[in-house]
Scaffold this active site. Structure first.
Site, short mmCIF file in Angstrom:
data_model
loop_
_atom_site.label_atom_id
_atom_site.label_comp_id
_atom_site.label_asym_id
_atom_site.label_seq_id
_atom_site.Cartn_x
_atom_site.Cartn_y
_atom_site.Cartn_z
N CYS A 3 56.28 136.11 18.37
CA CYS A 3 57.68 136.26 18.75
C CYS A 3 57.84 136.08 20.26
O CYS A 3 58.94 135.96 20.76
CB CYS A 3 58.21 137.61 18.31
SG CYS A 3 57.19 138.97 18.87
N GLY A 32 64.33 147.31 22.88
CA GLY A 32 65.24 148.26 23.51
C GLY A 32 66.65 148.27 22.95
O GLY A 32 66.92 147.76 21.87
#
Ligand SMILES: Cc1ncc(COP(=O)(O)O)c(C=O)c1O
Lengths: 519, 438
Positions: free
Chosen positions: A250, A421
């Site tokens: 990723c 996050g």
């Protein structure tokens, strides 16, 4: 009748794994640091020694990626992880004298680890080691595409851990993962924390489970190359990174944003390292192969450049490692501006760095919020402006993102789990590291100056296990000879019986000796 | 508060007890009320029982391991519930789907040498089958058992046990059923020497006698004596089997391959009664000679076999085995700590896995402790045949917190029981008759 029961088959037993993990975690939480490190080192050694074995197996089983790159990832996620945290202490209570505070570590307990098909074994390695370093038990639920290599790897690590003195059941693995089963485990109250690496649905399910969860979102990594970049170096890094494991991570670069003034030179540099610049017509064919009808075709995941080129009927030089697909603007309806998970790198030319930053922001608007971005630049102001603008939580500078954003080749935390996050709907904003799997009980003294913080020097509430955990059950009237006999008679004596036996013998001989001494 | 159970109901617990006395068993009913354990089990789940009053009890009696896997274990309940859509008890005359499937699973799980399975509906019947099988095999009649043994109350089994239960029904048969002291090899050899013994029937750890542990090497020597004098070795694993000692069958820890192994109680997860006799090829002769030799309509009832398959599978899991090791370690350490506080009162711990007997320094000590435990929310039973000893039998799937809770309650109860001891009169028993087998 078979149908009626088979739906839930495996679920009760998997729940029992959590139960056993709870026992193991309770025992492990009393281990001292030396024992923990001995276990982690032993597991890392075994993991590293099998890096090739599992790299080959993973590629064979999933059809994704490149063996030699997976070997590297496996090494980084075994020895690399332990090297990175060898000097950290997640076990011993610590004192903050200024704050008049004693802090006692509390492992999470039972970690439920969901691992992906893309970085299968390296993620298993990484999560197992992070759990062990923090005295947690872990139940691994691998992606179904990679279940065999992952189960075997988790089992090998678990055996190594137990052989090094870890409690039995500290590492367990689900052999037959399925959606209802994973759902049951995620919502089970015996799961103390879920660490989910994988697709969006699984991460969202982790957060929806009602249990504490650390899940991370997908990436879509822009890489900005401005006019000040060291083009030669940047090209080499970028191509290597994009080609790494056939771009299955990723953290792999997705869209190159390059300043016009240097674009042609940069492309030439990239070609020297194995990039193939597609013509507009070739680009369209590649787009149709990777995104037929605008939807991503998962069969291209982790395939090499030659395979994709062949599917698109594009002739490329033999040493081609990545396909460079130019397009005009980073907008949602342009498939090539999305995450690709194969060695096709989108490319947008921009008139200046400013515009380049805006384009990178646009790429991240399409996907990959909170994840990673890259910049190749020697201009600190551009780096600052870029970092302030892109909605990600790590920016690799003058480094390839595949490994750089994952903490290899940069000083980010080495991991296979990249926190996205709040920007990326995750509770974790950093690269996953051991500290995320442990809480600390804060023992706070009064601020009243009359209250003095005592010295806790030399006080460690944990200890080394002095026998197998759990000890093999022996009758309370056992003698050394019954012990020897019973341990070898035990039906399951194959599994670590000899260690158990040795430890038990030691204990019994000691007891008998003390009894004799006492008279 | 009234108690409505659908097809029947009681106005109160008092009314229930009254009817229990009137229609069922006055002796038993009164015994428990007098013993300070006025328990009428109502709701039950996991390792908890609830009295009709709502009082909750952590069950470490488990009916001798019947509830090894907890009460109404979800997996067993699911298996049985699903099976009722297809099966019933079955017809014991015919080859049977579920009986065969469980038999195969049992043989696979069993110590080497076991090849066939015979079913009963309870432990006593299974013991009777074992005895009949041994007699058929050896063409001899005598069955040796241990003094204070308990193997059930059916016709043959009752004769192997304490004569309190056999004499009541004029069923003692001392000539054919000699009893010898436990752990006494001399006595064992003495009785075997004549060569007229068909079998030695022995529990791997005698439960109802308070789990006295076999001396190291005792059972192994008994097995050798059996071989020397051509008697079969029948292992009663009704209470010690099913992973309670940390292996599926306790006898395997002694390296003994019994000629016959008997299981019951926990084998069907407490949801549907069956029992099973596992036999070696040598002992299996009558099944070929006359397959109808032992007939039992409910023996190996198919719903019970389905419960049994699930229970056996759960017991055999590596996770279960490991958990038992954890549980016995935690409980063992906890008990030793408690013991160190009351060394003059809590004088012994007999433990092998989660098979545990606690010895107290009073001839009826375990009854005091049983009562205090009851008040503190724990149900454990004294040993009928040695009431100094409390049988303490945690389940094999206990959660860590449940174990800790159990130990906390046990510590308090043992202290309380000690403070209540009739000091002046240490050797007279409290007004309790020894009554129940476990
Ligand atoms: C060791 C043992 N064997 C046999 C039996 C008899 O079983 P049941 O009551 O099912 O007939 C019992 C019952 O307590 C037992 O404890």
């Amino acid at each position: 009748m078979k149908e009626a029961t088979s739906e839930t088959a495996g679920v009760p037993r998997a729940r029992q794994m959590l139960e056993l993990a709870g026992w193991a975690a309770a025992a492990f939480a009393r281990y001292d640091r030396a024992s923990v490190m001995r276990i982690a080192e032993a597991v890392a050694r075994v993991a590293e020694s099998k890096a090739e074995h599992y790299a080959e197996w993973a590629v064979r089983e999933t059809g994704f990626g490149v063996v030699e790159h997976k070997v590297l990832k496996n090494q980084l996620c075994s020895r690399g992880v332990v090297d990175a945290y060898r000097d950290h202490d997640y076990v011993t209570p610590r004192v903050d004298a200024d704050a008049k505070m004693l802090e006692v570590p509390r492992p999470a307990g039972v970690v439920l680890a969901l691992t992906p098909s893309t970085n299968p074994v390296s993620t298993v390695y990484c999560k197992v080691l992070l759990a062990l370093l923090t005295r947690n038990a872990i139940v691994v639920s691998p992606h179904p595409f990679a279940k065999e290599c992952c189960a075997d790897a988790a089992r090998a690590l678990g055996e190594a851990a137990v052989a090094a003195g870890a409690p039995d059941g500290v590492v367990q693995v689900i052999d037959e993962p399925s959606i209802p089963l994973i759902d049951a485990l995620m919502t089970d109250e015996r799961t103390n924390v879920i660490v989910a690496t994988g697709g969006v649905p699984v991460v969202r399910a982790a957060y929806g489970s009602g249990n504490p969860a650390i899940g991370v979102g997908p990436g879509n990594v822009p890489v900005l190359v401005d006019a000040t970049a060291d083009l030669q170096r940047a090209a080499e890094k970028l191509v290597a990174s994009k080609a790494f494991d056939n771009s299955i991570l990723c953290t792999n670069e997705s869209v190159l944003v390059v300043e016009d003034s240097v674009a042609d030179r940069f492309v030439r540099e990239m070609e020297r390292h194995g990039a193939h610049l597609l013509t507009a017509e070739e680009r369209d064919r590649v787009r149709d192969v990777v995104f037929p009808e605008g939807r991503f075709d998962t069969t291209t995941v982790g395939k090499d450049a030659a395979t994709i080129a062949a599917r698109a009927q594009v002739r490329v030089p033999a040493r081609t490692r990545i396909l460079l697909a130019p397009f005009d603007s980073a907008v949602d309806e342009e498939p090539l501006a999305h995450e690709k998970l194969c060695p096709v790198l989108g490319m947008v030319r921009v008139p200046n760095a400013q515009r380049g930053i805006r384009t990178a922001v646009a790429v991240l608007r399409i996907g990959g919020a909170g994840h990673s971005a890259v910049i190749h630049s020697r201009n600190a102001e551009t780096v600052m402006a870029y970092a302030a603008a892109v909605r990600v939580l790590r920016v690799a500078v003058n480094e390839g993102s595949s490994t750089g954003s994952a903490g290899f080749g940069t000083h980010l935390a080495p991991t296979m789990t990249i926190g996205t996050g709040f920007l990326g709907r995750s509770s974790l904003g950093e690269n996953l590291e051991p500290k995320h799997l442990v809480n600390w009980t804060r023992v706070a003294y009064s601020t009243d100056p009359a209250e003095v913080l005592p010295s806790f020097e030399g006080m460690v509430p944990w200890e080394a296990p002095f026998e197998a955990v759990p000890p093999y059950p022996m009758p309370s009237n056992a003698t050394v000879s019954t012990l020897t006999a019973m341990s070898s008679n035990g039906a399951g004596s194959g599994d670590g019986g000899s260690i158990e036996l040795r430890e038990e013998l030691r204990r019994l001989i000691l007891e008998e000796l003390t009894a004799i001494v006492r008279g | 508060m009234s108690f409505d159970y659908g097809d029947f109901s009681y106005a109160s617990k008092a009314e229930m007890l009254e009817k229990s006395r009137e229609f069922w068993n006055p002796g038993k009913t009164d015994f428990w009320v007098d013993a300070g354990v006025p328990l009428v089990i109502d709701r039950r789940e996991e390792y908890y029982l609830y009295d009709m009053s709502g009082k909750r009890l952590l069950d470490v009696h488990l009916n001798g391991g019947t509830y090894n896997l907890g009460h109404r274990n979800v997996e067993v309940v699911q298996a049985v519930t699903a099976a009722t859509a297809h099966f019933d008890i079955g017809n014991h005359h015919f080859p049977s789907l579920a009986r065969t499937a469980l038999a195969e699973a049992l043989v696979t799980s069993a110590p080497p040498g076991i090849t066939k399975v015979v079913y009963g509906s309870g432990g006593g019947e299974a013991i009777d089958i074992a005895i009949k099988t041994a007699r058929h095999t050896t063409r001899k009649r005598k069955i040796v058992s241990i003094i204070k043994a308990y193997h059930g109350h059916t016709g043959l089994a009752v004769a192997t046990g304490d004569d309190r239960f056999s004499k009541l029904f004029l069923s003692d048969q001392p000539e054919e059923f000699p009893h010898v002291p436990f752990n006494d090899l001399g006595a064992m050899e003495e009785v075997l020497r004549g060569g007229d013994v068909a079998a030695v029937l022995i529990e791997t750890i005698p439960a109802t006698y308070g789990f006295p542990l076999p001396d190291p090497g005792y059972l192994e020597s008994v097995k050798r004596l059996c071989e020397r004098y051509d008697a079969l070795y029948i292992a009663d694993e009704v209470q010690t089997g099913l992973m309670r000692t940390g292996e599926l069958w306790a006898i395997t820890k002694h390296g003994i391959c019994p000629d016959i192994l008997v299981t019951g109680k926990g084998i069907s997860g407490g949801m549907y009664p069956i029992s099973a006799v596992l036999v070696t090829e040598r002992a299996a002769g009558w099944l070929t000679e006359d397959g109808f030799g032992h007939i039992s309509t409910f023996g190996g009832a198919e719903l019970g076999c389905i419960a049994g398959l699930k229970a056996l599978e759960i017991c055999s899991r590596t996770e279960t085995r490991s958990m038992v090791h954890y549980i016995s370690d935690l409980i063992g350490r906890g008990l030793r700590e408690i013991q160190s506080q009351y060394p003059d009162w809590f004088v012994g711990i007999r433990q092998h896995g989660v098979v545990i007997g606690l010895e107290f320094a009073h001839p009826q000590g375990a009854k005091f402790v049983m009562r205090s435990l009851y008040e503190n929310g724990v149900w454990a039973i004294f040993s009928t045949l040695d009431p100094r000893v409390l049988q303490y039998k945690p389940g094999i799937l206990m959660r860590p917190q449940l174990c800790e809770d159990l130990l906390d309650r046990t510590e308090v109860a043992i202290g309380q029981a000690r403070s209540r001891l009739p000091r002046t009169d240490r050797h007279t028993s409290p007004r309790l008759r020894t009554a129940v087998p476990a």
